[in-house]
Motif scaffolding. Structure first.
Motif, PDB file in Angstrom:
ATOM      1  N   ASN A 147      14.748   4.376  -8.207  1.00  0.00           N
ATOM      2  CA  ASN A 147      16.145   4.704  -7.944  1.00  0.00           C
ATOM      3  C   ASN A 147      16.758   5.398  -9.161  1.00  0.00           C
ATOM      4  N   LYS A 148      16.169   6.506  -9.525  1.00  0.00           N
ATOM      5  CA  LYS A 148      16.633   7.291 -10.670  1.00  0.00           C
ATOM      6  C   LYS A 148      16.094   8.708 -10.523  1.00  0.00           C
ATOM      7  N   ALA A 149      16.521   9.595 -11.415  1.00  0.00           N
ATOM      8  CA  ALA A 149      15.989  10.955 -11.382  1.00  0.00           C
ATOM      9  C   ALA A 149      14.470  10.902 -11.498  1.00  0.00           C
ATOM     10  N   PRO A 150      13.766  11.779 -10.757  1.00  0.00           N
ATOM     11  CA  PRO A 150      14.238  12.961 -10.037  1.00  0.00           C
ATOM     12  C   PRO A 150      14.682  12.715  -8.585  1.00  0.00           C
ATOM     13  N   LEU A 151      14.899  11.472  -8.181  1.00  0.00           N
ATOM     14  CA  LEU A 151      15.416  11.213  -6.840  1.00  0.00           C
ATOM     15  C   LEU A 151      16.773  11.880  -6.687  1.00  0.00           C
ATOM     16  N   LEU A 152      17.052  12.412  -5.499  1.00  0.00           N
ATOM     17  CA  LEU A 152      18.335  13.058  -5.249  1.00  0.00           C
ATOM     18  C   LEU A 152      19.487  12.120  -5.579  1.00  0.00           C
ATOM     19  N   ALA A 153      20.549  12.669  -6.132  1.00  0.00           N
ATOM     20  CA  ALA A 153      21.681  11.867  -6.596  1.00  0.00           C
ATOM     21  C   ALA A 153      22.298  11.040  -5.476  1.00  0.00           C
ATOM     22  N   LYS A 154      22.278  11.538  -4.241  1.00  0.00           N
ATOM     23  CA  LYS A 154      22.937  10.821  -3.148  1.00  0.00           C
ATOM     24  C   LYS A 154      22.264   9.492  -2.831  1.00  0.00           C
ATOM     25  N   PHE A 155      21.022   9.308  -3.280  1.00  0.00           N
ATOM     26  CA  PHE A 155      20.315   8.059  -3.042  1.00  0.00           C
ATOM     27  C   PHE A 155      20.389   7.108  -4.241  1.00  0.00           C
ATOM     28  N   ARG A 156      20.876   7.593  -5.374  1.00  0.00           N
ATOM     29  CA  ARG A 156      20.839   6.785  -6.584  1.00  0.00           C
ATOM     30  C   ARG A 156      22.056   5.877  -6.677  1.00  0.00           C
ATOM     31  N   LEU A 157      21.812   4.607  -7.005  1.00  0.00           N
ATOM     32  CA  LEU A 157      22.886   3.644  -7.150  1.00  0.00           C
ATOM     33  C   LEU A 157      23.475   3.726  -8.544  1.00  0.00           C
ATOM     34  N   SER A 161      12.588  -2.917   6.416  1.00  0.00           N
ATOM     35  CA  SER A 161      11.776  -1.738   6.717  1.00  0.00           C
ATOM     36  C   SER A 161      10.504  -1.799   5.903  1.00  0.00           C
ATOM     37  N   ILE A 162       9.583  -0.922   6.232  1.00  0.00           N
ATOM     38  CA  ILE A 162       8.463  -0.612   5.342  1.00  0.00           C
ATOM     39  C   ILE A 162       8.775   0.734   4.706  1.00  0.00           C
ATOM     40  N   GLY A 163       8.627   0.806   3.385  1.00  0.00           N
ATOM     41  CA  GLY A 163       9.013   2.002   2.654  1.00  0.00           C
ATOM     42  C   GLY A 163      10.395   1.846   2.047  1.00  0.00           C
ATOM     43  N   ASP A 164      11.170   2.944   2.009  1.00  0.00           N
ATOM     44  CA  ASP A 164      12.486   2.938   1.362  1.00  0.00           C
ATOM     45  C   ASP A 164      12.366   2.377  -0.055  1.00  0.00           C
ATOM     46  N   ALA A 165      11.410   2.913  -0.789  1.00  0.00           N
ATOM     47  CA  ALA A 165      11.102   2.396  -2.123  1.00  0.00           C
ATOM     48  C   ALA A 165      12.307   2.434  -3.052  1.00  0.00           C
ATOM     49  N   TYR A 166      13.213   3.380  -2.826  1.00  0.00           N
ATOM     50  CA  TYR A 166      14.376   3.507  -3.713  1.00  0.00           C
ATOM     51  C   TYR A 166      15.309   2.304  -3.620  1.00  0.00           C
ATOM     52  N   GLU A 186       0.828  -1.207   0.000  1.00  0.00           N
ATOM     53  CA  GLU A 186       0.000   0.000   0.000  1.00  0.00           C
ATOM     54  C   GLU A 186       0.864   1.259   0.000  1.00  0.00           C
ATOM     55  N   PHE A 187       1.932   1.228   0.798  1.00  0.00           N
ATOM     56  CA  PHE A 187       2.795   2.417   0.845  1.00  0.00           C
ATOM     57  C   PHE A 187       3.557   2.592  -0.470  1.00  0.00           C
ATOM     58  N   LEU A 188       4.041   1.493  -1.043  1.00  0.00           N
ATOM     59  CA  LEU A 188       4.745   1.604  -2.322  1.00  0.00           C
ATOM     60  C   LEU A 188       3.813   2.100  -3.428  1.00  0.00           C
ATOM     61  N   SER A 189       2.537   1.741  -3.344  1.00  0.00           N
ATOM     62  CA  SER A 189       1.557   2.265  -4.309  1.00  0.00           C
ATOM     63  C   SER A 189       1.398   3.776  -4.147  1.00  0.00           C
ATOM     64  N   LEU A 190       1.430   4.235  -2.894  1.00  0.00           N
ATOM     65  CA  LEU A 190       1.363   5.675  -2.636  1.00  0.00           C
ATOM     66  C   LEU A 190       2.601   6.382  -3.194  1.00  0.00           C
ATOM     67  N   VAL A 191       3.760   5.776  -3.002  1.00  0.00           N
ATOM     68  CA  VAL A 191       4.992   6.347  -3.542  1.00  0.00           C
ATOM     69  C   VAL A 191       4.897   6.474  -5.060  1.00  0.00           C
ATOM     70  N   GLU A 192       4.366   5.440  -5.708  1.00  0.00           N
ATOM     71  CA  GLU A 192       4.247   5.461  -7.162  1.00  0.00           C
ATOM     72  C   GLU A 192       3.396   6.638  -7.640  1.00  0.00           C
ATOM     73  N   LYS A 193       2.351   6.951  -6.883  1.00  0.00           N
ATOM     74  CA  LYS A 193       1.471   8.048  -7.259  1.00  0.00           C
ATOM     75  C   LYS A 193       2.124   9.418  -7.046  1.00  0.00           C
ATOM     76  N   LEU A 194       3.000   9.514  -6.027  1.00  0.00           N
ATOM     77  CA  LEU A 194       3.490  10.818  -5.599  1.00  0.00           C
ATOM     78  C   LEU A 194       4.896  11.161  -6.055  1.00  0.00           C
ATOM     79  N   TRP A 195       5.699  10.153  -6.389  1.00  0.00           N
ATOM     80  CA  TRP A 195       7.131  10.418  -6.383  1.00  0.00           C
ATOM     81  C   TRP A 195       7.620  11.361  -7.481  1.00  0.00           C
ATOM     82  N   LEU A 196       6.980  11.411  -8.636  1.00  0.00           N
ATOM     83  CA  LEU A 196       7.428  12.332  -9.676  1.00  0.00           C
ATOM     84  C   LEU A 196       7.275  13.789  -9.239  1.00  0.00           C
ATOM     85  N   HIS A 197       6.245  14.066  -8.430  1.00  0.00           N
ATOM     86  CA  HIS A 197       6.013  15.417  -7.927  1.00  0.00           C
ATOM     87  C   HIS A 197       6.650  15.625  -6.551  1.00  0.00           C
TER      88      HIS A 197
END
Length: 312
Positions: A246-256, A234-239, A131-142
């Motif tokens: 795990n790509k833009a627009p996520l901050l570079a410090k989190f991207r593998l 954990s729950i979350g930490d979708a990246y 459920e949380f990952l579905s929420l991330v999918e809806k929100l993460w671009l913005h």
């Protein structure tokens, strides 16, 4: 039951309450004193409880919860007590989401399976994760930072004389049990932290990712998963669960630097189930913020020294 901090901070104030209770930190039934929030001690279905949290960051990322009463959505299913400790990181969203959804999912699966079980708890964790990952999918671009928000989750359930402890992350549950021979209360740790500082966790990660020599690396004198985070569950930490986050627009410090084809972190909890016995006196459920400051036995000694009724 005691959660988040110890009664050395919260003065004992026993005010028994009747019937079902639902206590979540931050609601009007608790009290605030500076950066300390606490819920006066009261009654739940299996004994007494207190709850407290100290805000360590500018933004409070953590949640705690106690529910007492029916543990399912249908009549005739068990009554009991549920306690949750949700230690958030990266932001408050994941811990708040778990606080809203995990217990509801516990009740849903308890109803569908006609009773409480380790399988019910595991299903509830995984459903909350999805459920949380579905929420991330809806929100993460913005709202890209939502992909790096997560929460450790520790729960305790008492139902029909059974104790269930489920942990995903680095919080800890400790039981205070009477040693009748020694006439003292001994601390018994009931959960294991999923933290890369433990050799067993590093071994598990290497076994799950045999082709990734960098799955755990030492960074700033601390073992970290992919050099980014200390916890392995954990729950979350979708990246670190789905490569598409795990790509833009996520901050570079989190991207593998390299893509991954299986989740790096897990949401499945480690679950312990055991019968309560007359020697079991109380439980302490707390985040790592407490356990970094004191030993299991020190925490048990503090709780034992406070006035209360004996046992669950």
């Amino acid at each position: 039951m005691v959660s988040a901090t110890i009664r050395r901070i919260v003065s004992p104030c026993w005010r028994p309450s009747e019937g079902e209770i639902s206590s979540r930190h931050g609601d009007a039934s608790g009290r605030a004193n500076g950066l300390l929030w606490y819920k006066d001690s009261g009654r739940h279905a299996n004994g007494e409880f207190s709850m407290a949290v100290i805000q360590a960051n500018n933004l409070l990322e953590d949640q705690s919860q106690l529910e007492s009463g029916p543990l399912s959505l249908t009549e005739g299913n068990p009554q009991g007590t549920f306690v949750g400790i949700y230690d958030g990181h990266g932001g408050p969203e994941a811990a708040r989401f778990v606080n809203d959804r995990l217990f509801n999912n516990i009740k849903k699966f308890t109803s569908e399976n006609n009773g409480m079980s380790a399988d019910v708890i595991n299903k509830a964790f995984l459903a909350t994760e999805e459920e949380f990952l579905s929420l991330v999918e809806k929100l993460w671009l913005h709202k890209p930072p939502i992909a790096s928000v997560g929460s450790c989750c520790l729960i305790g359930i008492i139902c029909s004389g059974e104790l269930y402890i489920a942990n995903a992350g680095d919080s800890r549950a400790v039981l205070g049990r009477l040693d009748e021979a020694m006439k003292e209360i001994k601390a018994i740790q009931l959960s294991v932290e999923h933290n890369a500082s433990h050799a067993s966790v590093r071994e598990e990660l290497h076994s799950l990712h045999p082709n990734d020599p960098q799955i755990v690396v030492m960074k700033h004198q601390v073992w970290r998963v992919k050099g980014l985070i200390q916890i392995s569950r954990s729950i979350g930490d979708a990246y670190l669960k789905k490569a598409e986050f795990n790509k833009a627009p996520l901050l570079a410090k989190f991207r593998l630097s390299e893509p991954f084809d299986q989740p790096i972190l897990k949401a499945e909890p480690a679950i312990l189930v055991q019968k309560l016995c007359p020697q079991d006196q109380f439980l302490i459920l707390a985040s790592d913020g407490l356990w970094e400051q004191m030993s299991n036995q020190e925490a048990v000694d503090i709780v034992q020294s406070c006035p209360r009724n004996v046992g669950f």
